[in-house]
Design a protein around this motif. Structure first.
Motif, PDB file in Angstrom:
ATOM      1  N   MET A 177       1.914  46.720  14.296  1.00  0.00           N
ATOM      2  CA  MET A 177       1.627  48.109  14.025  1.00  0.00           C
ATOM      3  C   MET A 177       0.624  48.616  15.045  1.00  0.00           C
ATOM      4  SD  MET A 177       0.049  49.758  10.565  1.00  0.00           S
ATOM      5  CE  MET A 177      -1.685  49.744  10.905  1.00  0.00           C
ATOM      6  N   ALA A 178       0.774  49.829  15.441  1.00  0.00           N
ATOM      7  CA  ALA A 178      -0.165  50.453  16.370  1.00  0.00           C
ATOM      8  C   ALA A 178      -1.561  50.397  15.763  1.00  0.00           C
ATOM      9  CB  ALA A 178       0.246  51.894  16.636  1.00  0.00           C
ATOM     10  N   PHE A 210       0.014  58.788   8.919  1.00  0.00           N
ATOM     11  CA  PHE A 210      -0.776  58.325   7.784  1.00  0.00           C
ATOM     12  C   PHE A 210      -0.288  56.947   7.364  1.00  0.00           C
ATOM     13  CE2 PHE A 210       2.741  60.753   6.052  1.00  0.00           C
ATOM     14  CZ  PHE A 210       3.168  60.021   4.946  1.00  0.00           C
ATOM     15  N   MET A 211      -1.168  56.198   6.688  1.00  0.00           N
ATOM     16  CA  MET A 211      -0.830  54.846   6.231  1.00  0.00           C
ATOM     17  C   MET A 211       0.232  54.927   5.139  1.00  0.00           C
ATOM     18  SD  MET A 211      -2.601  52.767   8.063  1.00  0.00           S
ATOM     19  CE  MET A 211      -2.288  51.249   7.207  1.00  0.00           C
ATOM     20  N   ASN A 212       1.211  54.038   5.219  1.00  0.00           N
ATOM     21  CA  ASN A 212       2.264  53.951   4.218  1.00  0.00           C
ATOM     22  C   ASN A 212       1.704  53.250   2.982  1.00  0.00           C
ATOM     23  OD1 ASN A 212       4.573  53.552   2.714  1.00  0.00           O
ATOM     24  ND2 ASN A 212       5.724  52.583   4.355  1.00  0.00           N
ATOM     25  N   LYS A 213       1.654  53.939   1.861  1.00  0.00           N
ATOM     26  CA  LYS A 213       1.120  53.363   0.619  1.00  0.00           C
ATOM     27  C   LYS A 213       2.123  52.430  -0.054  1.00  0.00           C
ATOM     28  CE  LYS A 213      -1.917  57.235  -0.213  1.00  0.00           C
ATOM     29  NZ  LYS A 213      -2.152  58.463  -0.931  1.00  0.00           N
ATOM     30  N   ASN A 244      11.538  54.469   5.876  1.00  0.00           N
ATOM     31  CA  ASN A 244      12.531  55.346   5.246  1.00  0.00           C
ATOM     32  C   ASN A 244      12.088  56.804   5.297  1.00  0.00           C
ATOM     33  OD1 ASN A 244      13.901  53.017   4.465  1.00  0.00           O
ATOM     34  ND2 ASN A 244      12.807  52.910   2.519  1.00  0.00           N
ATOM     35  N   TYR A 245      13.020  57.664   5.710  1.00  0.00           N
ATOM     36  CA  TYR A 245      12.803  59.104   5.706  1.00  0.00           C
ATOM     37  C   TYR A 245      14.003  59.751   5.015  1.00  0.00           C
ATOM     38  CZ  TYR A 245       8.999  58.293   8.937  1.00  0.00           C
ATOM     39  OH  TYR A 245       7.826  57.863   9.500  1.00  0.00           O
ATOM     40  N   SER A 246      13.743  60.769   4.210  1.00  0.00           N
ATOM     41  CA  SER A 246      14.823  61.465   3.511  1.00  0.00           C
ATOM     42  C   SER A 246      15.647  62.274   4.509  1.00  0.00           C
ATOM     43  CB  SER A 246      14.249  62.398   2.439  1.00  0.00           C
ATOM     44  OG  SER A 246      13.583  63.490   3.064  1.00  0.00           O
ATOM     45  N   LEU A 262       2.596  52.753   9.583  1.00  0.00           N
ATOM     46  CA  LEU A 262       2.242  54.164   9.576  1.00  0.00           C
ATOM     47  C   LEU A 262       3.493  55.014   9.429  1.00  0.00           C
ATOM     48  CD1 LEU A 262      -0.180  54.030  12.621  1.00  0.00           C
ATOM     49  CD2 LEU A 262      -0.844  54.346  10.233  1.00  0.00           C
ATOM     50  N   LEU A 263       3.345  56.162   8.805  1.00  0.00           N
ATOM     51  CA  LEU A 263       4.440  57.115   8.643  1.00  0.00           C
ATOM     52  C   LEU A 263       4.110  58.411   9.359  1.00  0.00           C
ATOM     53  CD1 LEU A 263       5.196  56.669   4.828  1.00  0.00           C
ATOM     54  CD2 LEU A 263       6.437  55.677   6.765  1.00  0.00           C
ATOM     55  N   VAL A 264       5.155  59.148   9.690  1.00  0.00           N
ATOM     56  CA  VAL A 264       5.037  60.461  10.316  1.00  0.00           C
ATOM     57  C   VAL A 264       5.001  61.515   9.216  1.00  0.00           C
ATOM     58  CG1 VAL A 264       6.331  62.142  11.683  1.00  0.00           C
ATOM     59  CG2 VAL A 264       6.174  59.774  12.450  1.00  0.00           C
ATOM     60  N   ASN A 265       4.017  62.406   9.279  1.00  0.00           N
ATOM     61  CA  ASN A 265       3.953  63.527   8.345  1.00  0.00           C
ATOM     62  C   ASN A 265       4.930  64.591   8.846  1.00  0.00           C
ATOM     63  OD1 ASN A 265       3.390  65.821   6.869  1.00  0.00           O
ATOM     64  ND2 ASN A 265       1.177  65.522   6.924  1.00  0.00           N
ATOM     65  N   THR A 266       6.042  64.728   8.171  1.00  0.00           N
ATOM     66  CA  THR A 266       7.088  65.645   8.630  1.00  0.00           C
ATOM     67  C   THR A 266       6.772  67.112   8.329  1.00  0.00           C
ATOM     68  OG1 THR A 266       8.355  65.286   6.591  1.00  0.00           O
ATOM     69  CG2 THR A 266       8.902  63.897   8.503  1.00  0.00           C
TER      70      THR A 266
END
Length: 160
Positions: free
Chosen positions: A1-2, A99-102, A72-74, A107-111
């Protein structure tokens, strides 16, 4: 992870899509997306040596452990990513808050906060910068070990 340095912001990060796959589970219609920090416009200490946002493992159908770099992204989130992406370069590139994936690693991208970068993604420059930063990091670690060994040998001589 970065890995972000202490005090480094997760906001307004330039990331590119490395791979995207349809979700295949029952009732799933989104995408599994691999994102990487884009090192093509970064310089010096700002370059990430491990730029993928997710590093994870899974067990394949043959029972063998494999690496995975996807989150996963919708379908709606993927549409937002595609709409905001600069598509002129080698890969889709966006500017995003992370942000951190809970619910999993990485990490996830805030879309909801995506921006379109002006500069297209350059895979060749990204790769060259990433490899150069890894070599520099490796050399720094080797130098630090050599200094520690010299110091330890000096301490042994003093104790004799």
């Amino acid at each position: 992870m970065a890995k972000f340095k202490k005090g480094q912001s997760f906001k307004n990060q330039r990331v590119h899509v490395v791979g995207v796959f349809d979700q295949t589970g029952k009732g799933m219609n989104g995408k599994n997306v691999s994102f990487s920090i884009s090192n093509d416009t970064r310089e010096g200490d700002d370059i990430f040596t491990d730029p993928m946002l997710v590093y994870d493992t899974y067990v394949d159908k043959l029972g063998k452990q494999q690496n995975s770099f996807t989150a996963n992204y919708s379908a709606r989130q993927w549409e937002a990513i595609e709409a905001a992406a600069n598509k002129d370069g080698d890969e889709l590139v966006i500017e995003a808050d992370l942000f951190m994936n809970k619910n999993g690693p990485g990490l996830l991208v805030n879309t909801n906060t995506l921006k379109t970068p002006e500069i297209p993604f350059n895979q060749q420059k990204h790769k060259a910068n990433t490899l150069a930063a890894r070599e520099a990091k490796k050399a720094a670690v080797a130098e630090q070990r050599a200094e520690q060994e010299t110091q330890t040998e000096g301490e042994k001589e003093l104790s004799v």
